[in-house]
Scaffold this motif. Structure first.
Motif, mmCIF file in Angstrom:
data_model
loop_
_atom_site.group_PDB
_atom_site.id
_atom_site.type_symbol
_atom_site.label_atom_id
_atom_site.label_comp_id
_atom_site.label_asym_id
_atom_site.label_seq_id
_atom_site.Cartn_x
_atom_site.Cartn_y
_atom_site.Cartn_z
ATOM 1 N N GLU A 162 2.068 -7.499 43.670
ATOM 2 C CA GLU A 162 1.320 -7.472 42.412
ATOM 3 C C GLU A 162 -0.191 -7.436 42.671
ATOM 4 N N GLU A 163 -0.565 -6.678 43.717
ATOM 5 C CA GLU A 163 -1.967 -6.563 44.109
ATOM 6 C C GLU A 163 -2.594 -5.354 43.419
ATOM 7 N N ARG A 164 -3.578 -5.605 42.555
ATOM 8 C CA ARG A 164 -4.221 -4.538 41.779
ATOM 9 C C ARG A 164 -5.024 -3.585 42.662
ATOM 10 N N ARG A 165 -5.511 -4.091 43.785
ATOM 11 C CA ARG A 165 -6.317 -3.252 44.685
ATOM 12 C C ARG A 165 -5.463 -2.748 45.850
ATOM 13 N N SER A 166 -4.231 -2.435 45.549
ATOM 14 C CA SER A 166 -3.270 -2.055 46.591
ATOM 15 C C SER A 166 -3.683 -0.780 47.323
ATOM 16 N N ARG A 167 -4.240 0.191 46.604
ATOM 17 C CA ARG A 167 -4.615 1.452 47.250
ATOM 18 C C ARG A 167 -5.750 1.234 48.243
ATOM 19 N N LYS A 168 -6.697 0.399 47.890
ATOM 20 C CA LYS A 168 -7.809 0.120 48.796
ATOM 21 C C LYS A 168 -7.306 -0.595 50.045
ATOM 22 N N LEU A 169 -6.412 -1.556 49.865
ATOM 23 C CA LEU A 169 -5.868 -2.274 51.012
ATOM 24 C C LEU A 169 -5.077 -1.332 51.911
ATOM 25 N N ALA A 170 -4.281 -0.457 51.319
ATOM 26 C CA ALA A 170 -3.505 0.501 52.114
ATOM 27 C C ALA A 170 -4.424 1.436 52.891
ATOM 28 N N ARG A 171 -5.525 1.835 52.269
ATOM 29 C CA ARG A 171 -6.474 2.724 52.950
ATOM 30 C C ARG A 171 -7.114 2.023 54.150
ATOM 31 N N VAL A 172 -7.478 0.766 53.987
ATOM 32 C CA VAL A 172 -8.076 0.010 55.089
ATOM 33 C C VAL A 172 -7.070 -0.170 56.219
ATOM 34 N N VAL A 173 -5.814 -0.466 55.882
ATOM 35 C CA VAL A 173 -4.771 -0.600 56.909
ATOM 36 C C VAL A 173 -4.643 0.695 57.696
ATOM 37 N N ALA A 174 -4.637 1.828 56.996
ATOM 38 C CA ALA A 174 -4.508 3.123 57.669
ATOM 39 C C ALA A 174 -5.686 3.389 58.599
ATOM 40 N N GLU A 175 -6.885 3.024 58.170
ATOM 41 C CA GLU A 175 -8.070 3.213 59.010
ATOM 42 C C GLU A 175 -8.005 2.327 60.252
ATOM 43 N N MET A 176 -7.598 1.082 60.075
ATOM 44 C CA MET A 176 -7.570 0.147 61.197
ATOM 45 C C MET A 176 -6.501 0.501 62.220
ATOM 46 N N ARG A 177 -5.348 0.963 61.769
ATOM 47 C CA ARG A 177 -4.271 1.251 62.713
ATOM 48 C C ARG A 177 -4.568 2.486 63.553
ATOM 49 N N ASP A 178 -5.476 3.348 63.087
ATOM 50 C CA ASP A 178 -5.879 4.498 63.898
ATOM 51 C C ASP A 178 -6.601 4.038 65.158
ATOM 52 N N ALA A 191 -7.772 -6.965 57.659
ATOM 53 C CA ALA A 191 -7.647 -5.881 56.682
ATOM 54 C C ALA A 191 -7.859 -6.403 55.266
ATOM 55 N N ILE A 192 -7.298 -7.567 54.972
ATOM 56 C CA ILE A 192 -7.491 -8.177 53.648
ATOM 57 C C ILE A 192 -8.965 -8.500 53.431
ATOM 58 N N GLY A 197 -12.196 -8.774 50.394
ATOM 59 C CA GLY A 197 -13.266 -9.751 50.525
ATOM 60 C C GLY A 197 -12.836 -10.976 51.299
ATOM 61 N N ALA A 198 -13.742 -11.506 52.105
ATOM 62 C CA ALA A 198 -13.430 -12.657 52.958
ATOM 63 C C ALA A 198 -13.123 -13.913 52.147
ATOM 64 N N ARG A 199 -13.550 -13.957 50.897
ATOM 65 C CA ARG A 199 -13.300 -15.133 50.049
ATOM 66 C C ARG A 199 -11.993 -15.028 49.266
ATOM 67 N N THR A 200 -11.167 -14.066 49.614
ATOM 68 C CA THR A 200 -9.869 -13.924 48.947
ATOM 69 C C THR A 200 -9.074 -15.212 49.052
ATOM 70 N N GLU A 201 -8.519 -15.663 47.935
ATOM 71 C CA GLU A 201 -7.802 -16.935 47.889
ATOM 72 C C GLU A 201 -6.538 -16.901 48.757
ATOM 73 N N ILE A 202 -6.151 -18.095 49.217
ATOM 74 C CA ILE A 202 -4.946 -18.212 50.044
ATOM 75 C C ILE A 202 -3.727 -17.700 49.280
ATOM 76 N N ALA A 203 -3.664 -17.998 47.984
ATOM 77 C CA ALA A 203 -2.506 -17.560 47.187
ATOM 78 C C ALA A 203 -2.396 -16.036 47.160
ATOM 79 N N ASP A 204 -3.551 -15.348 47.115
ATOM 80 C CA ASP A 204 -3.531 -13.886 47.113
ATOM 81 C C ASP A 204 -3.104 -13.349 48.481
ATOM 82 N N ARG A 205 -3.551 -13.986 49.542
ATOM 83 C CA ARG A 205 -3.121 -13.592 50.885
ATOM 84 C C ARG A 205 -1.613 -13.811 51.030
#
Length: 313
Positions: A162-178, A191-192, A197-205
């Motif tokens: 239920e992550e609203r920024r799912s596309r951005k996270l997927a894009r970052v994962v793809a960049e990092m795995r390269d 990646a998160i 953002g580094a201040r992302t809550e534990i519940a969201d992680r």
């Protein structure tokens, strides 16, 4: 509060509430489709002194732990190594023969607490998350992160997390795995941080890690396959109790129990009923049952649990 039937392996949730629904004191044959450490099963066999129980799990650690714990019940306890969706076929259980089924769709404390199992986002944990400690041909969480395309990854994060920024996270994962393939929890945490953002809550992680776990183990698909199978395996008066920890799981269970309790499920406006024309049973829980404040204080993992029950006609 002292948690009943808790052990060093796992603290089962809402034991009393589950037993009140299943009523094992009636006797008969029951199935615990998510055996875990055996806490719910021990309660059931104690409360039902003539009950027989099939205890199902695909995790060999769980089967070993529960087997030791429940050995005192002798042949009344029958362990089955299987995914719960395949349990009836594996155990040779016929339709109309079970007096109760319990599914606790959470993961065990042991799975979370042992870093090597890869269910945690503590530093250095491998990205595994396979409930059955699978073979080499069963993909791990790292495999999904490294091999899924961006659209598939975004769908996992959005649908299961239920992550609203799912596309951005997927894009970052793809960049990092390269640059370097994903292997440990630290990499997914980075990646998160980059995407959300580094201040992302534990519940969201936790939701993002949970989304990967659900995808790795095919949990939603297994539940979809299992619901009607277990319904049909119930004898008249048999009870189906399901405890879920994710909104998708709870919605599937709620909708199934509701539809099975209706006399007619034809589309609105159809002039003549063409469906089964009778209710298959009765929903026992008008609203989902939640753990008490006292239980949540003693076991915070019980906070998100939702218990529903249904009785076959």
């Amino acid at each position: 509060m002292t948690l009943p039937y808790a052990s060093g392996y796992h603290a089962p949730v809402m034991v009393r509430e589950c037993m009140d629904l299943l009523q094992p004191e009636r006797g008969g044959t029951f199935l615990d489709g998510t055996l875990g450490g055996g806490g719910h099963s021990e309660a059931l066999l104690e409360r039902g002194p003539s009950a027989i129980l099939y205890g199902v799990d695909r995790d060999p650690d769980a089967l070993a732990e529960a087997g030791t714990r429940l050995a005192r019940f002798g042949e009344r306890f029958r362990p089955v190594k299987a995914n719960f969706a395949d349990a009836l076929e594996t155990a040779g259980i016929a339709d109309g023969t079970l007096d109760g089924v319990l599914l606790d769709l959470g993961i065990s404390s042991h799975q979370v607490d042992v870093d090597a199992r890869g269910f945690t986002f503590r530093p250095g944990a491998p990205l595994d998350m396979r409930m059955g400690q699978g073979t080499a041909d069963e993909p791990t969480a790292a495999d999904l992160l490294n091999e899924m395309d961006e659209a598939e990854l975004a769908n996992v994060f959005y649908r299961y997390g239920e992550e609203r920024r799912s596309r951005k996270l997927a894009r970052v994962v793809a960049e990092m795995r390269d640059a370097e393939p994903f292997e440990t929890s630290d990499q997914l945490q980075r990646a998160i941080d980059r995407a959300l953002g580094a201040r992302t809550e534990i519940a969201d992680r936790a939701r993002i890690f949970q989304a990967l776990r659900i995808a790795v183990n095919g949990e939603i698909e297994a539940l979809e396959r299992a619901l009607e199978r277990f319904r049909d395996a119930l004898a008249p008066g048999g009870v189906f109790a399901v405890m879920s920890y994710h909104s998708l799981e709870d919605r599937l269970v709620k909708n199934a129990f509701r539809d099975w309790s209706l006399e007619c499920v034809c589309p609105p406006g159809l002039p003549v009923c063409r469906c089964r024309g009778r209710a298959l049973g009765t929903t026992l829980t008008r609203k989902p049952v939640s753990a008490s404040d006292e239980e949540v204080a003693a076991n915070p993992r019980a906070r998100s649990a939702r218990l529903r029950g249904w009785r076959a006609a």
